[in-house]
Design an enzyme around this catalytic site. Structure first.
Site, PDB file in Angstrom:
ATOM      1  N   GLU A   1      -3.359   1.509  -7.571  1.00  0.00           N
ATOM      2  CA  GLU A   1      -3.931   0.564  -6.619  1.00  0.00           C
ATOM      3  C   GLU A   1      -4.954  -0.318  -7.328  1.00  0.00           C
ATOM      4  O   GLU A   1      -5.760   0.180  -8.120  1.00  0.00           O
ATOM      5  CB  GLU A   1      -4.588   1.327  -5.460  1.00  0.00           C
ATOM      6  CG  GLU A   1      -3.615   2.286  -4.793  1.00  0.00           C
ATOM      7  CD  GLU A   1      -4.273   3.281  -3.852  1.00  0.00           C
ATOM      8  OE1 GLU A   1      -5.425   3.036  -3.434  1.00  0.00           O
ATOM      9  OE2 GLU A   1      -3.628   4.299  -3.519  1.00  0.00           O
TER      10      GLU A   1
ATOM     11  N   GLU B   1      -7.923  -2.184   3.677  1.00  0.00           N
ATOM     12  CA  GLU B   1      -8.216  -0.790   4.036  1.00  0.00           C
ATOM     13  C   GLU B   1      -9.701  -0.663   4.347  1.00  0.00           C
ATOM     14  O   GLU B   1     -10.539  -1.239   3.659  1.00  0.00           O
ATOM     15  CB  GLU B   1      -7.861   0.143   2.876  1.00  0.00           C
ATOM     16  CG  GLU B   1      -8.280   1.594   3.111  1.00  0.00           C
ATOM     17  CD  GLU B   1      -8.041   2.482   1.893  1.00  0.00           C
ATOM     18  OE1 GLU B   1      -8.192   3.703   2.044  1.00  0.00           O
ATOM     19  OE2 GLU B   1      -7.714   1.956   0.818  1.00  0.00           O
TER      20      GLU B   1
END
Length: 318
Positions: free
Chosen positions: A124, A232
Site C-alpha cells: 500500500e 481510509e
C-alpha cells in the site's frame, strides 16, 4: 539495486523533477539539509511507537471486521478492480490536510493485493495524516504479509521494504496542499513488479525502493489479483459517537473538482509491461453517509477517475 525491468514508458527520470504548479514537494526536509551520503538513506524519527500497526483491507473488512485494531474500526471509500495477473498500478492523487483526531489516521492510497480475506498479501502506498505518525500530511508505504494485518508496518519501521533512494524520506511532509475552491496539488504514484518479482514504488518519477518476493507468503510472490484506490479512516468512536476525522478534502464527492478529493489517470500494468486504463472500476463505501465515492465516466484528459471523501461526524453520520 535498480529494477530488472520497467513497465513500458515508465522508465524513471534521471534527475529529481522540479515541481510544476500542480506537483507536491515530498521532500520539504531538504530545506534543512542536503541528500544523504552515498550508501545511506533518510529515516524520520518515530513520534509514537504505540500507534496501532494493524488496520485492515477494504474488501476484507466487509466480511471480517475483527481485522481492525481493538476498539477501532476501519472505514473506506474505494474504487476496486478485481481480476488476475496485475503487474502493478498507477495514478495521480490530489493532496489535502484532513482534520484527524489523535490515534486515528486518514489515508488516501493504492492497495495492490492478492485478493480479500483474512490471509492477504498487500502493498500500500499513498499519503496520510496521523498525529501519532507524522506532524502533518506525509507520503508513506505499508506492507502486509498474509497473516491478517498482524506483521505489517509503515515505511521502514520494520524489516521488509528495501529503500534504495537517498533523496526521499518516507513519511516526509507534503507541500503545498490543495486549496478548497483553488489550486490543486497532485502526486503521481506507481507500484509495479519487475522481472525478479520485486514490487517497486515510484513517486514523481523516482524509484524509492522495493518489497522483495521472499517477504510474502501468499499471492504477491506472483502477480496481484486485486487493485484498489481510495480513502481510509481509522475510527476510534470517541465518546461512543462516530469520529470527526475527515477523509480526503473533508467534503463529499458531489462537490466535484477543487472541492472534493480525487484520483485520476488510473491504470494497471499487464504481463509484458503494457498499460491498460482502469475502465471497469467499481466504487464501494462502507458508510456513504460518512464518506462516499462517485466513479466518473472516463475522459480524455483525466482517463479513469473518481471523487471521494467526506466529513465524518455529522447529522447523518453519528
Amino acid at each position: 539495486m535498480e529494477p530488472s525491468s520497467y513497465p513500458i514508458g515508465l522508465e524513471p527520470k534521471s534527475t529529481f523533477p522540479s515541481n510544476s504548479s500542480s506537483e507536491v514537494n515530498i521532500q520539504s526536509w531538504h530545506k534543512k539539509g542536503e541528500y544523504c551520503p552515498e550508501g545511506s538513506i533518510p529515516i524520520l524519527r518515530s513520534l509514537d511507537e504505540d500507534f496501532p500497526k494493524k488496520h485492515t483491507h477494504p474488501l476484507a473488512s466487509t466480511t471480517n471486521n475483527s481485522l481492525a485494531p481493538p476498539g477501532f474500526k476501519a472505514e473506506y471509500a474505494v474504487a476496486f478492480l478485481p481480476g488476475s495477473n496485475f503487474y502493478g498500478a498507477l495514478g495521480e492523487i490530489n493532496v489535502w490536510n484532513p482534520k484527524t483526531l489523535k490515534k486515528e489516521l486518514s489515508a488516501s492510497q493504492f492497495w495492490v493485493t492478492d485478493g480479500g480475506g483474512k490471509d492477504i498479501d498487500s502493498v500500500e502506498v499513498g499519503w496520510m495524516v496521523s498525529p501519532s505518525i507524522s506532524l502533518g500530511e506525509c507520503f508513506y508505504s505499508f506492507c502486509e504479509q498474509a497473516d491478517g494485518y498482524n506483521t505489517g508496518c509503515y515505511n521502514v519501521r520494520c524489516s521488509g521494504f528495501v529503500q534504495t533512494n537517498r533523496k526521499i524520506a518516507l513519511g516526509a511532509f507534503l507541500t503545498p496542499i490543495s486549496i478548497y475552491g483553488g489550486e490543486q496539488h497532485l502526486m503521481g504514484i506507481k507500484v509495479y513488479r519487475d522481472g525478479q518479482g520485486n514490487w517497486w514504488v515510484n513517486v514523481l518519477g523516482q524509484n524509492l525502493g522495493y518489497w522483495p518476493p521472499n517477504l510474502f507468503n501468499g499471492g504477491l510472490r506472483g502477480p496481484a489479483s486485486l487493485i484498489e484506490w481510495g480513502g481510509e479512516v481509522i475510527n476510534s468512536n470517541p465518546q461512543g459517537v462516530h469520529t470527526s476525522t475527515q477523509m480526503g478534502s473533508g467534503h463529499f464527492p458531489s462537490e466535484s473538482y477543487s472541492r472534493a478529493a480525487y484520483f485520476k489517470n488510473l491504470q494497471y500494468i499487464v504481463d509484458g509491461g503494457g498499460l491498460e486504463d482502469a475502465k471497469d472500476i467499481t466504487g464501494q463505501a462502507t458508510r456513504p453517509e460518512c464518506y462516499d465515492i462517485q466513479v466518473q465516466k472516463p475522459s480524455r484528459e483525466w482517463g479513469s477517475y473518481f471523487y471521494y471523501g467526506g466529513p465524518g461526524l455529522s447529522a447523518n453520520c453519528k
